[in-house]
Each structure stands twice: as C-alpha cells, then as structure tokens.
Design a protein around this motif. Structure first.
Motif, PDB file in Angstrom:
ATOM      1  N   ILE A  21       0.854  -1.188   0.000  1.00 32.34           N
ATOM      2  CA  ILE A  21       0.000   0.000   0.000  1.00 32.34           C
ATOM      3  C   ILE A  21       0.890   1.238   0.000  1.00 32.34           C
ATOM      4  N   TYR A  77       0.746   5.408   0.206  1.00 33.33           N
ATOM      5  CA  TYR A  77      -0.180   6.451   0.647  1.00 33.33           C
ATOM      6  C   TYR A  77       0.612   7.703   1.004  1.00 33.33           C
ATOM      7  N   SER A  91      -6.680   3.156  10.028  1.00 24.62           N
ATOM      8  CA  SER A  91      -7.777   2.669   9.192  1.00 24.62           C
ATOM      9  C   SER A  91      -7.318   1.500   8.337  1.00 24.62           C
ATOM     10  N   LEU A  92      -6.111   1.586   7.804  1.00 23.83           N
ATOM     11  CA  LEU A  92      -5.568   0.490   6.997  1.00 23.83           C
ATOM     12  C   LEU A  92      -5.421  -0.775   7.834  1.00 23.83           C
ATOM     13  N   ILE A 152      -8.887  -2.357   8.458  1.00 24.89           N
ATOM     14  CA  ILE A 152      -9.461  -3.043   7.292  1.00 24.89           C
ATOM     15  C   ILE A 152      -8.750  -4.370   7.048  1.00 24.89           C
ATOM     16  N   VAL A 153      -7.431  -4.367   7.128  1.00 27.79           N
ATOM     17  CA  VAL A 153      -6.669  -5.591   6.872  1.00 27.79           C
ATOM     18  C   VAL A 153      -6.987  -6.657   7.908  1.00 27.79           C
ATOM     19  N   GLN A 212     -11.679  -1.646  -1.180  1.00 26.49           N
ATOM     20  CA  GLN A 212     -12.017  -0.715  -0.102  1.00 26.49           C
ATOM     21  C   GLN A 212     -10.803   0.107   0.318  1.00 26.49           C
ATOM     22  N   ILE A 213      -9.645  -0.521   0.332  1.00 25.60           N
ATOM     23  CA  ILE A 213      -8.412   0.199   0.688  1.00 25.60           C
ATOM     24  C   ILE A 213      -8.080   1.254  -0.360  1.00 25.60           C
ATOM     25  N   SER A 214      -8.233   0.895  -1.618  1.00 29.65           N
ATOM     26  CA  SER A 214      -7.871   1.834  -2.686  1.00 29.65           C
ATOM     27  C   SER A 214      -8.762   3.065  -2.730  1.00 29.65           C
ATOM     28  N   LEU A 223      -9.778   4.699  -0.059  1.00 30.95           N
ATOM     29  CA  LEU A 223      -9.498   5.604   1.065  1.00 30.95           C
ATOM     30  C   LEU A 223      -8.780   6.855   0.573  1.00 30.95           C
ATOM     31  N   VAL A 277      -4.696   7.285  -0.254  1.00 32.59           N
ATOM     32  CA  VAL A 277      -4.057   6.062  -0.755  1.00 32.59           C
ATOM     33  C   VAL A 277      -3.776   6.221  -2.241  1.00 32.59           C
ATOM     34  N   ALA A 303      -2.834   0.249  -4.120  1.00 31.19           N
ATOM     35  CA  ALA A 303      -2.881  -0.949  -3.281  1.00 31.19           C
ATOM     36  C   ALA A 303      -2.735  -2.151  -4.201  1.00 31.19           C
TER      37      ALA A 303
END
Length: 227
Positions: free
Chosen positions: A153, A155, A163-164, A167-168, A206-208, A210, A213, A216
């Motif tokens: 990732i 960012y 937050s990352l 989620i992970v 979902q990560i991408s 944020l 970011v 990912a």
C-alpha cells in the motif's frame, strides 16, 4: 611388453555384450519410463503454483526418467561399467538454481521412476507414481488456498494507518507487517504478508478508495521477497 592390435580390439566381447541385452525388455522399460514421465509431466503442470511456468523444465522430467532408465539397463549387465558410470555421474552438478523445493521433488521422482523401470520394477514404478500424483494433487491444491500474499500500500497521509490496519485485520485470517518505507515527498509504503482465501480479496478495493491512498497491490508470495 605385449601390445594390443586392432585385431585384438575387434575380437573383444563387445558383440557378446550387445547380444546379451534383450531388445524387447529394453523397449518395454523405455516405453514405461516415457509413460510415467508423461504422467509426471501432467501432474507438474496441474499442480504448478509458481510465478513463471517452465515448459522446458517439465519436458526435462520426461527425458530424465527415460535417460535414467537407459543408464540402469546399460550398467545392470556389467559391474565394471556400473562402477565407472557411478564415478562419471558423481561429477555432474546442476548449474541452474532451483528455487522451489517442489521442483526438487519432481526431479527426484523422475529419477526414481526411471531407475525402477530400468531394473524391471515397472508395476512398482506405476503404482508408486499414481499414489504420489494423488498426494500432490490433494495437498498442493490445498496449499494454493492458504498461499500467502504480499499487500503493498502506497499512501500520503499518515493518519490513515490505523484505518488500513483495521481493514486488513478485519478481512484476512492472519497478517504481518513486513516493512514500512518513508520516501521523499511525504510518501509512505506499507508491506503486509496476509493470508486470505481468493474469494475474500475484495477488501483491496475498499483500501484503494481511502483518501490519501495512491495504490494498493496484492501479489502472490512464494517466500522469496525481492524489492
């Protein structure tokens, strides 16, 4: 001092040794080694889980089984030849690096199958190869499900690190932070080793999404990490 003439060489027992070898048995052994080598070829192709599949390496498994069978049939009728062949083979080295331990397993399997076919234990070679193939198909396919992945990732905002992490940890069974890099221009990079089924990899979307970011990326991880 006694000298050896061309006539003495011609009258040696080379022709007798050639006639003592059964052509039919040799053909049966070579054909059996080819068929078992072809079976190993198909199992390797079906269970391969690396990054780049090597067709030439897979073909070499067939040739290795046949060549081993041919060597064993040649040395089995002559003790002196067998000793010389062992000495010659002792200097053979693999110059190509073999990174995947499973490739060594297939090499050893092909050699053993060729050896058994060369000494006439064709049924044992066939039954053993079938059982080994079944075990590989069952366990290697199971390993694919639990294969680790690298989540990389990139960012810009350090405030999203929590937050990352949330989620992970929520979407994977197990995760480990492998590295964290700080680059010029307020750029950051996290590398996680994660274990998750392929069906549950949608969290990367979902990560991408944020804010902050840049990217990912999820890649397969075979144990050899290279930057």
């Amino acid at each position: 001092m006694e000298t050896i003439t061309f006539n003495d060489i011609f009258q040696s027992n080379i022709l007798e040794r050639m006639t003592s070898i059964s052509i039919m048995d040799s053909l049966i052994g070579l054909i059996a080694a080819f068929l078992i080598g072809l079976f190993i070829y198909m199992i390797y192709k079906k269970t391969f889980s690396g990054v780049l599949y090597s067709h030439t390496f897979n073909i070499s498994l067939i040739i290795m089984a046949m060549a081993t069978s041919l060597i064993i049939m040649g040395i089995s009728s002559n003790v002196l030849l067998s000793l010389g062949m062992v000495g010659a083979l002792s200097i053979v080295r693999f110059r190509t690096p073999i990174k995947d331990p499973m490739d060594i397993v297939y090499l050893f399997w092909a050699i053993i199958a060729g050896l058994l076919c060369g000494i006439g234990f064709i049924l044992l070679a066939a039954i053993g190869s079938i059982l080994i193939g079944i075990v590989l198909i069952i366990f290697v396919n199971k390993m694919k499900i639990e294969n680790p992945y690298l989540l990389i990732i990139k960012y810009q905002d350090r405030s999203i690190e929590n937050s990352l992490e949330h989620i992970v940890s929520k979407h994977v069974r197990k995760h480990t932070l492998k590295s964290k890099s700080v680059m010029p221009g307020n750029q950051f990079e996290l590398t996680y080793e994660v274990r998750a089924p392929e069906a549950e990899m949608s969290f990367i979307n979902q990560i991408s999404t944020l804010e902050g970011v840049n990217s990912a990326v999820m890649i397969s991880y075979d144990g050899n990490f290279s930057a």
